[in-house]
Write a protein that holds these residues in place. Structure first.
Motif, PDB file in Angstrom:
ATOM      1  N   ALA A   1      11.712  68.032  55.400  1.00  0.00           N
ATOM      2  CA  ALA A   1      13.145  68.299  55.496  1.00  0.00           C
ATOM      3  C   ALA A   1      13.951  67.205  54.806  1.00  0.00           C
ATOM      4  N   ILE A   2      13.531  65.961  54.955  1.00  0.00           N
ATOM      5  CA  ILE A   2      14.228  64.845  54.305  1.00  0.00           C
ATOM      6  C   ILE A   2      14.099  64.952  52.785  1.00  0.00           C
ATOM      7  N   PHE A   3      12.915  65.316  52.313  1.00  0.00           N
ATOM      8  CA  PHE A   3      12.712  65.499  50.866  1.00  0.00           C
ATOM      9  C   PHE A   3      13.638  66.595  50.338  1.00  0.00           C
ATOM     10  N   GLU A   4      13.750  67.677  51.122  1.00  0.00           N
ATOM     11  CA  GLU A   4      14.623  68.795  50.743  1.00  0.00           C
ATOM     12  C   GLU A   4      16.082  68.338  50.651  1.00  0.00           C
ATOM     13  N   ILE A   5      16.494  67.497  51.586  1.00  0.00           N
ATOM     14  CA  ILE A   5      17.857  66.969  51.576  1.00  0.00           C
ATOM     15  C   ILE A   5      18.098  66.104  50.341  1.00  0.00           C
ATOM     16  N   LYS A   6      17.150  65.233  50.055  1.00  0.00           N
ATOM     17  CA  LYS A   6      17.323  64.306  48.931  1.00  0.00           C
ATOM     18  C   LYS A   6      17.258  65.011  47.581  1.00  0.00           C
ATOM     19  N   GLN A   7      16.624  66.174  47.538  1.00  0.00           N
ATOM     20  CA  GLN A   7      16.538  66.933  46.288  1.00  0.00           C
ATOM     21  C   GLN A   7      17.804  67.740  46.018  1.00  0.00           C
ATOM     22  N   SER A   8      18.647  67.854  47.035  1.00  0.00           N
ATOM     23  CA  SER A   8      19.870  68.638  46.860  1.00  0.00           C
ATOM     24  C   SER A   8      20.826  67.955  45.880  1.00  0.00           C
ATOM     25  N   PRO A   9      21.494  68.717  45.019  1.00  0.00           N
ATOM     26  CA  PRO A   9      22.482  68.120  44.110  1.00  0.00           C
ATOM     27  C   PRO A   9      23.678  67.516  44.849  1.00  0.00           C
ATOM     28  N   THR A  10      23.839  67.863  46.133  1.00  0.00           N
ATOM     29  CA  THR A  10      24.935  67.315  46.928  1.00  0.00           C
ATOM     30  C   THR A  10      24.629  65.897  47.414  1.00  0.00           C
ATOM     31  N   PHE A  11      23.348  65.567  47.539  1.00  0.00           N
ATOM     32  CA  PHE A  11      22.951  64.311  48.169  1.00  0.00           C
ATOM     33  C   PHE A  11      23.481  63.062  47.463  1.00  0.00           C
ATOM     34  N   PRO A  12      23.419  62.948  46.123  1.00  0.00           N
ATOM     35  CA  PRO A  12      23.866  61.706  45.474  1.00  0.00           C
ATOM     36  C   PRO A  12      25.314  61.345  45.775  1.00  0.00           C
ATOM     37  N   ASP A  13      26.159  62.318  46.029  1.00  0.00           N
ATOM     38  CA  ASP A  13      27.563  62.041  46.321  1.00  0.00           C
ATOM     39  C   ASP A  13      27.861  61.961  47.813  1.00  0.00           C
ATOM     40  N   ASP A  14      26.840  62.151  48.642  1.00  0.00           N
ATOM     41  CA  ASP A  14      27.013  62.103  50.099  1.00  0.00           C
ATOM     42  C   ASP A  14      26.690  60.685  50.576  1.00  0.00           C
ATOM     43  N   PHE A  15      27.692  59.819  50.519  1.00  0.00           N
ATOM     44  CA  PHE A  15      27.463  58.395  50.744  1.00  0.00           C
ATOM     45  C   PHE A  15      27.071  58.068  52.188  1.00  0.00           C
ATOM     46  N   LEU A  16      27.414  58.937  53.132  1.00  0.00           N
ATOM     47  CA  LEU A  16      27.081  58.678  54.532  1.00  0.00           C
ATOM     48  C   LEU A  16      25.737  59.278  54.941  1.00  0.00           C
ATOM     49  N   ALA A  17      25.069  59.937  54.028  1.00  0.00           N
ATOM     50  CA  ALA A  17      23.800  60.601  54.359  1.00  0.00           C
ATOM     51  C   ALA A  17      22.699  59.618  54.716  1.00  0.00           C
ATOM     52  N   THR A  18      22.793  58.402  54.180  1.00  0.00           N
ATOM     53  CA  THR A  18      21.725  57.437  54.427  1.00  0.00           C
ATOM     54  C   THR A  18      21.712  56.932  55.879  1.00  0.00           C
ATOM     55  N   ILE A  19      22.834  57.042  56.590  1.00  0.00           N
ATOM     56  CA  ILE A  19      22.902  56.485  57.954  1.00  0.00           C
ATOM     57  C   ILE A  19      21.914  57.172  58.891  1.00  0.00           C
ATOM     58  N   PRO A  20      21.959  58.503  59.053  1.00  0.00           N
ATOM     59  CA  PRO A  20      20.972  59.136  59.938  1.00  0.00           C
ATOM     60  C   PRO A  20      19.542  59.017  59.411  1.00  0.00           C
TER      61      PRO A  20
END
Length: 474
Positions: free
Chosen positions: A433-452
């Motif tokens: 699931a984490i790999f799927e999240i990081k592969q999303s084109p939305t992830f690089p601009d989601d600056f708060l994603a790294t917290i959880p």
């Protein structure tokens, strides 16, 4: 583990009384507690376990259902609390935490009856939610995740209501709540009917004991009680029993040790009293009183900034929700986070099971509770809830998603090897699931994603250090 099936049996002597239900309901303030409880049991029946040959077998089955009821209420309360801020959020969250303590007390009751067998986990741990409850006719509530509203608070109030409400004004308002809910085809059932059936079995005899008077005249089976030899030996119980101090210092949490009839009755009465309040007063700090106060305040003042969380969100791949009006999370990025939430939610339950399957003196138990369970609840589940609630429900939508609380496997492992296998499977799913999240084109601009994600990484590392194979402590 065999999953029992619970049926609600209407006592024969009350079938005629059931026909007078509306008349009795209109005049229930004239009835004593025992008469009112009898009328409730005449309406919904007394839960029984299909095929149970002894009181002990029936008690275990009903306790499994009680565990699922406490679990389901806890999650529904947590979801509602995530939709509001301020004092209302604290009120609902505090009640949810107290429901978790009730769930642990139910595990102590199961420990008292099932003890330890060989090298397996020390007792029949049951932290499930839907296996029995979903098939039981008179559940307190169908599992529905909803934001705070007049209807939501009314449902919570009715579910926690006492056998009898002494204050006429409060009683009339609660009756109106029930009538409004029934008009909307919602029919919550009070929790106390289930606990009354469990309490009867834990009584040493038909004679009344403790703070609630139950009798054969209410429809309970004569002589249907546990014997002293049905309880596990006290050394085993003391070695594995959960207690308030290891989970929190809060005085409001009820996690009771149970070793005999009297301690079981006290624990059951404490749980019931905290939920519905003492029979002698309606101004207690019970769940009923707090939900009723929240309902009245909501009617008068509303609540600022109720977040528009969807009703019973779910993602493809999880078990189909029992709510016919459930909402699918279709936005790809939000769905990836929701799948991560589900696996972390299941991991939290396995962590709790692992902890309470260890002896109290085992350092792994204390480490799992203090280093993993608490952080999993706050830094992972709490943070993921906030994260998902800020993501769009569907592509190009202004509506938000919400935590789905989906469970893939509700049965807990029964041995150290099964725990290791389960952890390996769940952590593999989490990594996917984490790999799927990081592969999303939305992830690089989601600056708060790294917290959880950092919180998950930290909890995973601590868990790995705790569950490394060691010499068993029996």
């Amino acid at each position: 583990m065999v999953i029992p099936r619970v049926q609600w049996r209407q006592p024969d002597q009350f079938k005629a009384l059931n026909d007078l239900g509306p008349t009795i309901k209109e005049n229930e303030f004239l009835l004593g507690n025992e008469e009112h409880l009898a009328q409730v049991l005449a309406t919904v029946g007394i839960p029984t376990v299909e095929g149970a040959k002894t009181p002990k077998e029936e008690a275990i089955g009903l306790l499994m259902l009680a565990a699922e009821v406490e679990h389901a209420l806890m999650v529904q309360y947590l979801y509602a609390s995530a939709s509001v801020v301020g004092s209302l959020r604290k009120t609902i969250t505090d009640i949810a935490v107290e429901e978790m303590a009730h769930l642990l007390t139910v595990q102590n009751l199961l420990l008292a009856l099932t003890g330890r067998e060989g090298s397996s986990t020390p007792f029949q741990i049951h932290l499930g939610r839907d296996l029995l409850r979903r098939q039981s006719s008179f559940n307190p509530l169908p599992f529905t995740l909803e934001k705070v509203s007049k209807t939501t608070l009314a449902k919570f109030t009715v579910v926690e209501k006492p056998e009898k409400i002494l204050d006429q004004t409060i009683r009339e308002k609660v009756e109106q709540m029930e009538n409004d809910l029934i008009a909307d085809k919602i029919d919550p059932n009070p929790v106390f009917a289930l606990y009354a059936a469990i309490r009867w079995i834990f009584q040493p005899s038909d004679a009344p004991i403790g703070r609630v008077s139950l009798s054969v005249e209410m429809g309970f089976k004569p002589g249907h009680h546990l014997k002293a030899e049905d309880f596990a030996d006290t050394q085993t119980i003391d070695r594995y029993v959960s207690n308030e101090n290891e989970w929190t210092a809060s005085a409001d949490l009820i996690i009771k040790k149970v070793r005999n009839h009297n301690e079981a009755i006290e624990a059951l009465d404490d749980i019931t009293e905290q939920g519905e309040g003492p029979a002698s007063a309606d101004d207690s700090d019970s769940h009923f009183s707090r939900f009723y106060t929240a309902y009245i305040d909501f009617l008068e003042n509303g609540a600022s900034d109720v977040k528009d969380l969807p009703r019973t969100p779910f993602v493809n791949g999880q078990m189909a929700p029992e709510d016919p009006n459930a909402t699918r999370i279709s936005a790809t990025y939000a769905a990836s986070w929701a799948r991560l939430f589900n696996v972390q939610y299941e991991l939290m339950l396995v962590d709790i099971a692992y902890a309470i399957s260890r002896p109290v003196a085992d350092v792994r138990r204390q480490a799992m509770i203090s280093d993993v369970c608490r952080e999993q609840m706050s830094k992972v589940i709490g943070v993921l809830t906030k994260k998902i609630s800020e993501l769009p429900l569907s592509e190009n939508s202004d509506s938000f998603a919400g935590p789905p609380y989906g469970l893939d496997n509700e049965l807990m492992p029964q041995s150290d090897s099964e725990f290791l296998q389960r952890y390996e499977q769940l952590e593999s799913t989490s990594l996917s699931a984490i790999f799927e999240i990081k592969q999303s084109p939305t992830f690089p601009d989601d600056f708060l994603a790294t917290i959880p994600l950092q919180s998950i990484e930290g909890v995973t590392q601590k868990r790995a250090e705790i569950i490394q194979p060691q010499e068993n402590i029996i």
